[in-house]
Scaffold this motif. Sequence first.
Motif, short mmCIF file in Angstrom:
data_model
loop_
_atom_site.label_atom_id
_atom_site.label_comp_id
_atom_site.label_asym_id
_atom_site.label_seq_id
_atom_site.Cartn_x
_atom_site.Cartn_y
_atom_site.Cartn_z
N VAL A 118 0.85 -1.34 -0.05
CA VAL A 118 0.18 -0.07 -0.03
C VAL A 118 0.90 1.14 -0.04
N LEU A 119 2.38 1.16 0.42
CA LEU A 119 2.96 2.25 0.31
C LEU A 119 3.09 2.79 -1.13
N ALA A 120 3.37 1.89 -2.05
CA ALA A 120 3.30 2.30 -3.62
C ALA A 120 2.19 3.35 -3.81
N PRO A 121 1.29 3.14 -4.05
CA PRO A 121 -0.04 4.19 -4.18
C PRO A 121 0.33 5.50 -3.33
N ILE A 122 0.66 5.22 -2.07
CA ILE A 122 0.71 6.53 -1.22
C ILE A 122 1.66 7.55 -1.65
N LEU A 123 2.99 6.81 -1.91
CA LEU A 123 3.93 7.77 -2.66
C LEU A 123 3.77 8.27 -3.79
#
Length: 432
Positions: A118-123
């Motif tokens: 989920v860190l990917a779309p947040i970044l």
Amino acid sequence: MTVIKMARAYLGLERDSIKALTAALFGFLLDAYDLLIILSLLPTIQILFFPELTGVLGLLATYGTLTITLIFRPLGSSLFGYYADKIGRQRILVITITGFAIITFLMGLLPTHAQAGVLAPILLYILRAVQGIFIGGEYAAGNPFALEFAPQNRRGLVSGILAAAFDAGVLLSSFVVYVLSSTLTSDAFLSYGWRIAFFTGIIPAALALYIRLTVPESRVWAKMKTQAAVSKRSIREVGLLIVATSLLMTGFLYTYYSTVGVYTTLVKTYLNYPIAMASLVLTVTNGLLILTHLGAGYMSDIIGRRLSLIILGIISIILTIPTFHFITIISANYNYLLITLAIIGAIVNSAYAIHGAYVTESYSTLLRGFGYGLSYAIGLIIGGFAPMILISIGALIGSIFTAVIINVVIGQLLVVIIALLRPETRYLAMER
């Protein structure tokens, strides 16, 4: 006679004016390239960053990467527009182009959902938000900067040239994605091809930065700043002007993101053509937009900004309704679909070319950067939601193409109404 000398002779521009126009052109080209390359990559972005979301929810989350950029533009427009009026246009333009070019490069380095969860779309959302701040500043300083160098009888055409530069940026970005997706295998494109697309944005940025470092400050701004000119309008008048120009920009951008802005998704997701074919539709459309924007800008110099906006708005509504009503029939033949979408996209969005002249002429010199930038950014916030609204309406009524008609009519009616209510501006002096 060289092309540059011919352009100077026809436009009536001095050498510094050509430099200023070139600096703005490359900035808007890069702005479009960096901002909207994601439109061509949206199907890929959904797979790589939102794999657990499907259907309408997946599309909304993916288009959110565009919307978040537009939402943060008012912050950049207000901040950089304020300082463009205070310390000058040229300095701000160097900062903004450096900022959003770096952000685009960093997006090519992002981990995917498979690598970071989920860190990917947040970044991705964070980078797109920061990019929006810099791009907001680019518009707040760039358009006034170029138009303050332009002669009164060519400001509409110069506005059209700037709009055409934006089209060229979208065309270039969609063409790059088309080439990469056509030459690489699907696995290779999903693995690294999309990263290359983002990395290429650094090339026009370097050239634009070099040009901007050699361009002098706007003489109009310098003169009015020296005289410590202040606006004679009341706060109420300025507030009403900001509301009017913001609604005008909303109409333009709501129309754009309801048509050209969703072409890739319409062609791939709803009409079931490969992404390469969807990118080609976007490429051809923006090629035609270059021509219609030049024509609309020149038209506004001849018959006026208001009349041009009214005529083009009415024509757009008349053409949109039957086109998208029968689009599923047309789509049976890809060539017909390509030609139809390209022509309609170019005509329906042609009036956008006039906004640069019309809005900047509406503001006094030391309010111009702030007023133009804020109006553009507010218009983008509302207009940026057009794809999400479009998808939601389409799901509700059972037809995405009827939703396109509804959105375009709303956007064009806004343009026509504001043009009817606001005065003509083409004869106003920029020094005031």
